[in-house]
Design a protein around this motif. Structure first.
Motif, PDB file in Angstrom:
ATOM      1  N   MET A   1     -33.456  -0.163  29.185  1.00 43.94           N
ATOM      2  CA  MET A   1     -32.142  -0.255  29.727  1.00 43.94           C
ATOM      3  C   MET A   1     -32.022   0.893  30.822  1.00 43.94           C
ATOM      4  N   TYR A   2     -32.283   2.326  30.402  1.00 43.83           N
ATOM      5  CA  TYR A   2     -32.097   3.169  31.461  1.00 43.83           C
ATOM      6  C   TYR A   2     -32.857   2.923  32.697  1.00 43.83           C
ATOM      7  N   ALA A   3     -34.274   2.513  32.663  1.00 44.49           N
ATOM      8  CA  ALA A   3     -35.011   2.103  33.763  1.00 44.49           C
ATOM      9  C   ALA A   3     -34.133   1.260  34.528  1.00 44.49           C
ATOM     10  N   TRP A   4     -33.734   0.280  33.732  1.00 47.90           N
ATOM     11  CA  TRP A   4     -32.803  -0.825  34.766  1.00 47.90           C
ATOM     12  C   TRP A   4     -31.755  -0.184  35.363  1.00 47.90           C
ATOM     13  N   MET A   5     -30.939   0.414  34.628  1.00 46.47           N
ATOM     14  CA  MET A   5     -29.806   1.286  35.513  1.00 46.47           C
ATOM     15  C   MET A   5     -30.277   2.235  36.390  1.00 46.47           C
ATOM     16  N   PHE A   6     -31.598   3.000  36.404  1.00 51.36           N
ATOM     17  CA  PHE A   6     -32.221   3.774  37.306  1.00 51.36           C
ATOM     18  C   PHE A   6     -32.399   3.017  38.670  1.00 51.36           C
ATOM     19  N   ARG A   7     -33.107   1.787  38.458  1.00 43.94           N
ATOM     20  CA  ARG A   7     -33.569   1.006  39.453  1.00 43.94           C
ATOM     21  C   ARG A   7     -32.366   0.337  40.306  1.00 43.94           C
ATOM     22  N   ARG A   8     -31.052   0.266  39.738  1.00 40.04           N
ATOM     23  CA  ARG A   8     -30.050  -0.317  40.168  1.00 40.04           C
ATOM     24  C   ARG A   8     -29.199   0.777  41.027  1.00 40.04           C
ATOM     25  N   LEU A   9     -29.561   1.853  40.958  1.00 34.35           N
ATOM     26  CA  LEU A   9     -28.975   2.775  41.577  1.00 34.35           C
ATOM     27  C   LEU A   9     -29.087   2.932  43.164  1.00 34.35           C
ATOM     28  N   PRO A  10     -28.107   3.135  44.025  1.00 38.02           N
ATOM     29  CA  PRO A  10     -28.626   2.887  45.569  1.00 38.02           C
ATOM     30  C   PRO A  10     -29.092   4.354  45.903  1.00 38.02           C
ATOM     31  N   GLY A  11     -29.798   4.196  47.080  1.00 34.94           N
ATOM     32  CA  GLY A  11     -30.257   5.130  47.832  1.00 34.94           C
ATOM     33  C   GLY A  11     -31.689   5.666  47.431  1.00 34.94           C
ATOM     34  N   PRO A  12     -32.326   6.854  48.076  1.00 32.93           N
ATOM     35  CA  PRO A  12     -33.524   7.521  47.940  1.00 32.93           C
ATOM     36  C   PRO A  12     -33.564   8.050  46.532  1.00 32.93           C
ATOM     37  N   LEU A  13     -34.745   8.252  45.854  1.00 34.59           N
ATOM     38  CA  LEU A  13     -35.144   9.100  44.683  1.00 34.59           C
ATOM     39  C   LEU A  13     -34.220  10.175  44.472  1.00 34.59           C
ATOM     40  N   TRP A  14     -34.172  11.067  45.481  1.00 37.62           N
ATOM     41  CA  TRP A  14     -33.230  12.166  45.234  1.00 37.62           C
ATOM     42  C   TRP A  14     -31.892  12.043  44.973  1.00 37.62           C
ATOM     43  N   LEU A  15     -31.297  10.982  45.398  1.00 39.00           N
ATOM     44  CA  LEU A  15     -29.917  10.729  45.362  1.00 39.00           C
ATOM     45  C   LEU A  15     -29.799   9.936  43.958  1.00 39.00           C
ATOM     46  N   ARG A  16     -30.715   9.107  43.496  1.00 40.14           N
ATOM     47  CA  ARG A  16     -30.630   8.238  42.219  1.00 40.14           C
ATOM     48  C   ARG A  16     -30.951   9.652  41.172  1.00 40.14           C
ATOM     49  N   ILE A  17     -31.579  10.713  41.255  1.00 41.85           N
ATOM     50  CA  ILE A  17     -31.643  11.661  40.524  1.00 41.85           C
ATOM     51  C   ILE A  17     -30.333  12.415  40.260  1.00 41.85           C
ATOM     52  N   VAL A  18     -29.635  12.576  41.288  1.00 45.42           N
ATOM     53  CA  VAL A  18     -28.213  13.409  41.409  1.00 45.42           C
ATOM     54  C   VAL A  18     -27.171  12.505  40.850  1.00 45.42           C
ATOM     55  N   LEU A  19     -27.344  11.283  41.049  1.00 47.60           N
ATOM     56  CA  LEU A  19     -26.379  10.190  40.503  1.00 47.60           C
ATOM     57  C   LEU A  19     -26.583  10.142  38.993  1.00 47.60           C
ATOM     58  N   THR A  20     -27.758  10.172  38.560  1.00 47.59           N
ATOM     59  CA  THR A  20     -27.947  10.000  37.184  1.00 47.59           C
ATOM     60  C   THR A  20     -27.481  11.458  36.524  1.00 47.59           C
ATOM     61  N   LEU A  21     -27.638  12.542  36.766  1.00 48.61           N
ATOM     62  CA  LEU A  21     -27.414  13.635  36.361  1.00 48.61           C
ATOM     63  C   LEU A  21     -25.540  13.740  36.355  1.00 48.61           C
TER      64      LEU A  21
END
Length: 53
Positions: free
Chosen positions: A1-21
């Motif tokens: 589930m978390y991997a699915w949410m992480f893949r659905r977030l927009p942007g490059p890796l650093w932006l996805r990490i910031v959005l996840t936090l």
């Protein structure tokens, strides 16, 4: 589930990490402000069992 949410977030890796936090921080704040105080009266560890006399 978390991997699915992480893949659905927009942007490059650093932006996805910031959005996840950011999402994680919002969830923690919501728990401490609304959920935990709402269920606190129903928790069994709120009743003291040691007599203070």
């Amino acid at each position: 589930m978390y991997a699915w949410m992480f893949r659905r977030l927009p942007g490059p890796l650093w932006l996805r990490i910031v959005l996840t936090l950011l999402v994680l921080a919002v969830v923690v704040v919501a728990l401490f402000l609304w959920v935990f105080p709402a269920i606190a009266p129903y928790m069994p560890f709120n009743a003291g069992t040691v007599d203070g006399t």
